[in-house]
Design an enzyme around this catalytic site. Structure first.
Site, PDB file in Angstrom:
ATOM      1  N   LEU A 234      11.448 -20.199  -4.752  1.00 28.40           N
ATOM      2  CA  LEU A 234      10.382 -19.361  -4.184  1.00 28.40           C
ATOM      3  C   LEU A 234       9.045 -19.567  -4.914  1.00 28.40           C
ATOM      4  O   LEU A 234       9.015 -19.577  -6.148  1.00 28.40           O
ATOM      5  CB  LEU A 234      10.787 -17.876  -4.320  1.00 28.40           C
TER       6      LEU A 234
ATOM      7  N   HIS B 104       2.331   3.597  -9.032  1.00 31.57           N
ATOM      8  CA  HIS B 104       2.196   2.156  -9.307  1.00 31.57           C
ATOM      9  C   HIS B 104       3.414   1.644 -10.083  1.00 31.57           C
ATOM     10  O   HIS B 104       3.882   0.531  -9.852  1.00 31.57           O
ATOM     11  CB  HIS B 104       0.914   1.878 -10.089  1.00 31.57           C
TER      12      HIS B 104
ATOM     13  N   ASP C 186       0.837  -1.207   0.000  1.00 29.58           N
ATOM     14  CA  ASP C 186       0.000   0.000   0.000  1.00 29.58           C
ATOM     15  C   ASP C 186       0.870   1.256   0.000  1.00 29.58           C
ATOM     16  O   ASP C 186       1.990   1.244   0.515  1.00 29.58           O
ATOM     17  CB  ASP C 186      -0.904  -0.030   1.246  1.00 29.58           C
TER      18      ASP C 186
END
Ligand code: FPP
Length: 246
Positions: free
Chosen positions: A135, A41, A24
């Site tokens: 991962l 963004h 956020d």
């Protein structure tokens, strides 16, 4: 004193298996810099690349990133389109790195609502990395925690209707195994950047016993150093899972 690993102050033998992040603060970062939200963004997508790399390097098992919530569809069309374009660019530009670094890509959420080109890239890359053993990068796209639980209920009820499951056999494991995160362990650590103290409909079932860490840093400014700091702090916490200390 310098330790013999590069990741002080964390203990590499006691890493959280699953880290989830609510990314956020992109909009506030842009506002502070007098830029358009979309610039926030874009910078946020760079942070995604850095944190995915860092998580892979230190040996985190699963990294779940909240990249687009169901509620985010209600943002202005220009912002939604820009976010979809960033996702498209991410899958194209990161494909080689993801493959080279043995990362397994998975996606949770309503994938069918994404633009067709993004869906195709997701399908290709998840299939291509299916056997990777490093991962697990789990991207939450058009995701909502309540919708996750609702869709699990629907799947379970269908099985009951078809006599594949008995209602009184349902337990917590049944619900977990019908969520989008089926097969993944629950997050050990939930990080939220940008300072807000809420969970915003993220992994509601799965975070029952996650350790929470709120970082004031806005996502575009978040970095490996802060990530390691938080993991170090996680390692100092005592997880009791409702029991008393030993
Ligand atoms: C929240 O910031 C962030 C989002 C809604 C989108 C997250 C997207 C990215 C980090 C980039 C694209 C992702 C990938 C995987 C390439 P906000 O806009 O709500 O910030 P604010 O609270 O400051 O307004």
């Amino acid at each position: 004193m310098k330790s013999d690993n590069d990741f002080e102050p964390i203990d590499l033998s006691k890493l959280p298996l699953h880290v989830a992040i609510i990314m956020d603060g992109n909009g506030r970062w842009a506002k502070k810099k007098l830029k358009n939200r979309i610039e926030g963004h874009k910078k946020g997508a760079d942070t995604v690349r850095d944190i995915v790399t860092a998580a892979g390097e230190i040996g985190i098992g699963i990294l779940t990133l909240y990249a687009f919530s169901i509620e985010n569809w209600q943002r202005p069309k220009t912002e939604v389109n820009a976010l979809m374009k960033l996702l498209e660019n991410f899958f194209i530009s990161e494909k080689d790195n993801i493959v080279k670094n043995n990362v397994k890509l998975q996606v949770i959420g309503q994938v069918w609502r994404l633009p067709k080109n993004v869906q195709t890239l997701v399908k290709e890359l998840t299939a291509h990395t299916k056997e990777n053993t490093g991962l697990i990068l789990n991207l939450a796209l058009s995701y909502g925690g309540r919708e996750d639980i609702l869709s699990a209920f629907k799947k379970i009820i269908k099985k009951i209707d078809r006599n594949k499951l008995k209602a009184d056999e349902i337990n917590e494991g049944t619900i977990s195994s019908h969520l989008y995160t089926a097969g993944l362990s629950d997050p050990d650590l939930l990080i939220r950047t940008g300072g807000e103290m809420r969970v915003s409909n993220f992994l509601l079932w799965q975070i029952a016993y996650s350790e929470l860490y709120i970082s004031k840093i806005l996502w575009p400014d978040f970095n490996k150093e802060e990530f390691l700091e938080i993991i170090g702090e996680f390692q100092l916490r005592e997880r009791r899972f409702g029991r008393i200390a030993e």
